[in-house]
Design a protein around this motif. Sequence first.
Motif, PDB file in Angstrom:
ATOM      1  N   ALA A 168       5.274  -6.772 -13.492  1.00 29.06           N
ATOM      2  CA  ALA A 168       5.956  -8.011 -13.878  1.00 29.06           C
ATOM      3  C   ALA A 168       5.490  -9.181 -13.011  1.00 29.06           C
ATOM      4  CB  ALA A 168       7.473  -7.830 -13.765  1.00 29.06           C
ATOM      5  N   VAL A 169       5.330  -8.950 -11.717  1.00 25.30           N
ATOM      6  CA  VAL A 169       4.840  -9.999 -10.828  1.00 25.30           C
ATOM      7  C   VAL A 169       3.422 -10.408 -11.226  1.00 25.30           C
ATOM      8  CG1 VAL A 169       4.129 -10.492  -8.453  1.00 25.30           C
ATOM      9  CG2 VAL A 169       6.309  -9.350  -8.884  1.00 25.30           C
ATOM     10  N   ALA A 170       2.585  -9.430 -11.537  1.00 29.47           N
ATOM     11  CA  ALA A 170       1.176  -9.701 -11.849  1.00 29.47           C
ATOM     12  C   ALA A 170       0.998 -10.516 -13.124  1.00 29.47           C
ATOM     13  CB  ALA A 170       0.415  -8.380 -11.963  1.00 29.47           C
ATOM     14  N   GLN A 171       2.008 -10.608 -13.949  1.00 28.24           N
ATOM     15  CA  GLN A 171       1.896 -11.406 -15.170  1.00 28.24           C
ATOM     16  C   GLN A 171       1.765 -12.895 -14.881  1.00 28.24           C
ATOM     17  OE1 GLN A 171       5.151 -10.435 -17.772  1.00 28.24           O
ATOM     18  NE2 GLN A 171       4.500  -8.320 -18.067  1.00 28.24           N
ATOM     19  N   THR A 172       2.287 -13.321 -13.736  1.00 26.43           N
ATOM     20  CA  THR A 172       2.263 -14.755 -13.420  1.00 26.43           C
ATOM     21  C   THR A 172       1.615 -15.070 -12.076  1.00 26.43           C
ATOM     22  OG1 THR A 172       4.473 -14.634 -12.400  1.00 26.43           O
ATOM     23  CG2 THR A 172       4.358 -15.166 -14.761  1.00 26.43           C
ATOM     24  N   GLN A 173       1.200 -14.031 -11.322  1.00 24.42           N
ATOM     25  CA  GLN A 173       0.699 -14.241  -9.971  1.00 24.42           C
ATOM     26  C   GLN A 173      -0.662 -13.563  -9.787  1.00 24.42           C
ATOM     27  OE1 GLN A 173       2.863 -16.007  -7.734  1.00 24.42           O
ATOM     28  NE2 GLN A 173       4.176 -16.211  -9.545  1.00 24.42           N
ATOM     29  N   ASP A 174      -1.462 -14.143  -8.908  1.00 25.13           N
ATOM     30  CA  ASP A 174      -2.707 -13.509  -8.472  1.00 25.13           C
ATOM     31  C   ASP A 174      -2.409 -12.790  -7.159  1.00 25.13           C
ATOM     32  OD1 ASP A 174      -5.233 -12.753  -7.708  1.00 25.13           O
ATOM     33  OD2 ASP A 174      -5.904 -14.783  -7.201  1.00 25.13           O
ATOM     34  N   ILE A 175      -2.296 -11.489  -7.212  1.00 23.96           N
ATOM     35  CA  ILE A 175      -1.885 -10.707  -6.046  1.00 23.96           C
ATOM     36  C   ILE A 175      -3.066 -10.558  -5.087  1.00 23.96           C
ATOM     37  CG2 ILE A 175      -1.008  -8.488  -5.247  1.00 23.96           C
ATOM     38  CD1 ILE A 175       0.383  -8.227  -8.000  1.00 23.96           C
ATOM     39  N   ASP A 176      -2.933 -11.147  -3.905  1.00 14.94           N
ATOM     40  CA  ASP A 176      -4.005 -11.110  -2.920  1.00 14.94           C
ATOM     41  C   ASP A 176      -3.719 -10.182  -1.742  1.00 14.94           C
ATOM     42  OD1 ASP A 176      -5.625 -12.796  -4.321  1.00 14.94           O
ATOM     43  OD2 ASP A 176      -5.266 -14.567  -3.080  1.00 14.94           O
ATOM     44  N   LEU A 177      -2.441  -9.881  -1.494  1.00 13.72           N
ATOM     45  CA  LEU A 177      -2.077  -9.022  -0.359  1.00 13.72           C
ATOM     46  C   LEU A 177      -0.930  -8.111  -0.760  1.00 13.72           C
ATOM     47  CD1 LEU A 177      -2.474  -8.393   2.716  1.00 13.72           C
ATOM     48  CD2 LEU A 177      -0.620 -10.019   3.141  1.00 13.72           C
ATOM     49  N   VAL A 178      -1.048  -6.838  -0.422  1.00 17.00           N
ATOM     50  CA  VAL A 178       0.014  -5.871  -0.709  1.00 17.00           C
ATOM     51  C   VAL A 178       0.331  -5.123   0.583  1.00 17.00           C
ATOM     52  CG1 VAL A 178       0.714  -3.868  -2.055  1.00 17.00           C
ATOM     53  CG2 VAL A 178      -0.769  -5.597  -3.081  1.00 17.00           C
ATOM     54  N   LEU A 179       1.592  -5.141   0.982  1.00 16.85           N
ATOM     55  CA  LEU A 179       2.073  -4.399   2.148  1.00 16.85           C
ATOM     56  C   LEU A 179       2.798  -3.162   1.653  1.00 16.85           C
ATOM     57  CD1 LEU A 179       2.789  -4.072   5.181  1.00 16.85           C
ATOM     58  CD2 LEU A 179       4.786  -5.549   4.744  1.00 16.85           C
ATOM     59  N   ILE A 180       2.348  -1.988   2.115  1.00 16.51           N
ATOM     60  CA  ILE A 180       2.966  -0.729   1.700  1.00 16.51           C
ATOM     61  C   ILE A 180       3.519  -0.001   2.921  1.00 16.51           C
ATOM     62  CG2 ILE A 180       2.583   1.534   0.647  1.00 16.51           C
ATOM     63  CD1 ILE A 180       0.344   0.342  -0.981  1.00 16.51           C
ATOM     64  N   GLY A 181       4.778   0.416   2.842  1.00 15.74           N
ATOM     65  CA  GLY A 181       5.394   1.263   3.862  1.00 15.74           C
ATOM     66  C   GLY A 181       6.049   2.432   3.155  1.00 15.74           C
ATOM     67  N   LEU A 182       5.432   3.588   3.209  1.00 16.43           N
ATOM     68  CA  LEU A 182       5.901   4.729   2.428  1.00 16.43           C
ATOM     69  C   LEU A 182       5.626   6.013   3.190  1.00 16.43           C
ATOM     70  CD1 LEU A 182       7.145   4.837  -0.481  1.00 16.43           C
ATOM     71  CD2 LEU A 182       4.877   5.474  -1.299  1.00 16.43           C
ATOM     72  N   GLY A 183       6.551   6.970   3.118  1.00 17.43           N
ATOM     73  CA  GLY A 183       6.344   8.272   3.746  1.00 17.43           C
ATOM     74  C   GLY A 183       7.504   8.752   4.584  1.00 17.43           C
ATOM     75  N   SER A 184       8.322   7.836   5.131  1.00 19.78           N
ATOM     76  CA  SER A 184       9.428   8.278   5.995  1.00 19.78           C
ATOM     77  C   SER A 184      10.544   8.936   5.198  1.00 19.78           C
ATOM     78  CB  SER A 184       9.991   7.109   6.794  1.00 19.78           C
ATOM     79  OG  SER A 184      10.707   6.215   5.964  1.00 19.78           O
ATOM     80  N   ASN A 185      10.600   8.635   3.897  1.00 26.75           N
ATOM     81  CA  ASN A 185      11.537   9.302   2.989  1.00 26.75           C
ATOM     82  C   ASN A 185      10.718  10.005   1.918  1.00 26.75           C
ATOM     83  OD1 ASN A 185      13.746   7.865   4.260  1.00 26.75           O
ATOM     84  ND2 ASN A 185      13.190   6.106   3.029  1.00 26.75           N
ATOM     85  N   ASN A 186      11.053  11.251   1.657  1.00 22.07           N
ATOM     86  CA  ASN A 186      10.342  12.015   0.638  1.00 22.07           C
ATOM     87  C   ASN A 186      11.212  13.181   0.225  1.00 22.07           C
ATOM     88  OD1 ASN A 186       9.533  14.343   2.575  1.00 22.07           O
ATOM     89  ND2 ASN A 186       8.798  12.485   3.604  1.00 22.07           N
ATOM     90  N   SER A 187      10.690  14.069  -0.600  1.00 18.87           N
ATOM     91  CA  SER A 187      11.515  15.174  -1.103  1.00 18.87           C
ATOM     92  C   SER A 187      11.771  16.241  -0.046  1.00 18.87           C
ATOM     93  CB  SER A 187      10.861  15.803  -2.331  1.00 18.87           C
ATOM     94  OG  SER A 187       9.558  16.270  -2.031  1.00 18.87           O
ATOM     95  N   SER A 188      11.102  16.158   1.112  1.00 23.02           N
ATOM     96  CA  SER A 188      11.304  17.138   2.183  1.00 23.02           C
ATOM     97  C   SER A 188      12.287  16.657   3.249  1.00 23.02           C
ATOM     98  CB  SER A 188       9.969  17.471   2.858  1.00 23.02           C
ATOM     99  OG  SER A 188       9.066  18.087   1.972  1.00 23.02           O
TER     100      SER A 188
END
Length: 418
Positions: free
Chosen positions: A134-154
């Motif tokens: 939805a964001v990409a429909q109106t924006q040119d995404i130049d930077l993405v910050l990802i923080g993932l892994g501290s919560n998971n199925s384990s």
Amino acid sequence: MPRFRRTALAAGLTIALAALSTAVALPAPASAAPPTAAVALGDSFISGEGAGAYTPVVDINGVAQGFPGWTAPNDNAFFCHRSANASLHQANLPGIQNRFNLACSGGQPHDIANASQARTNGRTVAAQLDQLRAVAQTQDIDLVLIGLGSNNSSFTFGSVAEKCANRFIADAWTGWWEFWAYLNGPVEQKPCTDADLATAAQLSAATAETTAAVRQILTTLDQVDADGQHRVVFQDYTNPLPLDLNPQFHEEDSRDDTRDKFRDLGAERYAAGCPIHRASLAPGHRFSQGLGGIVKSTRDTLAAEFPADDLVYLNVQQAFNGARLCEQTSSPTGALATPIRLQDGATGTFVTSLAGKDKIAIQRIANTCVSYFQTCQESWHPNATGHQVLGQCLAGAAVTAARAVSCVRAGNGTISVS
């Protein structure tokens, strides 16, 4: 040139262009380039949990949810706790016009491609990839910050923190012959070990789960980004506690945490924001390093699969050096993380002192967090000042030529990214 002559000239030019267009098809005017954007995806360390100034969050039905009250179900979209103080908003990012925080407190790899509510304890928000599209429909995404892994199925960060803090509190207020009347059952009174936090097998499973989710993010970005140019920063995790507590918090009333019952010490550490056995600290830091391993492995694996993508690993495990909870005698004042804080019922009033309270009162207060997790979910997350630091870390990662950088806080408080 007089105004009337400019007007007449413009009219004549309009007529001429109209006549020309009947003979030759004029090219359509070039459309304006979309504004540049930075986007955050992932979990609580990215969404801004603990940093306050939480903004309404649009739920899966398209309704913006503001604060629903302390007794509302914790699956309410608002409790994604997207903060205006989150590092994404604090970072100096030249060239970025707009910022979109799509992360959600408690977010798991599952939530990247699926609605969060589809799993146990998920919140009523759409899949983060759907929000990204939805964001990409109106924006040119130049930077993405990802923080993932501290919560998971384990395992999840919240369950790990809850386990170790409750063991300390149970040990401080009950004897070895008593049990902790906790809603989820009896609680051990021993310090946490490595196996209590995450086994090697669980870390391996979490790595595979995280890698699969981020692979979907990169695939989607390559499909929807306006110009195909974007940097992706993989941030790992800070530990809110030091390798050892300041000596002031080692004992109280001639009792340390290896004794049976140490209420005064328990109250002192809670007030300072660090209700934890000293023996639990080293396993906790190895757990944080394990989370960093998940993030770095994910980045390295996907860098090989997406060689044309701009992927940077950001290590922030030393970003809070010297300013963790109970590292200084003034704690929690001056710390970069939120102290553990509970409520005695879903009242909105945090209990800052447990001094003088008996075992029954302590158990009642602790059980409030079980019944209404939102009353304690900020605990042990970066605060607003901590997110200022993480914003500096992100700013450095956004412009580095390196593929992996570490963000380190020096003794004088300065932050370096290299």
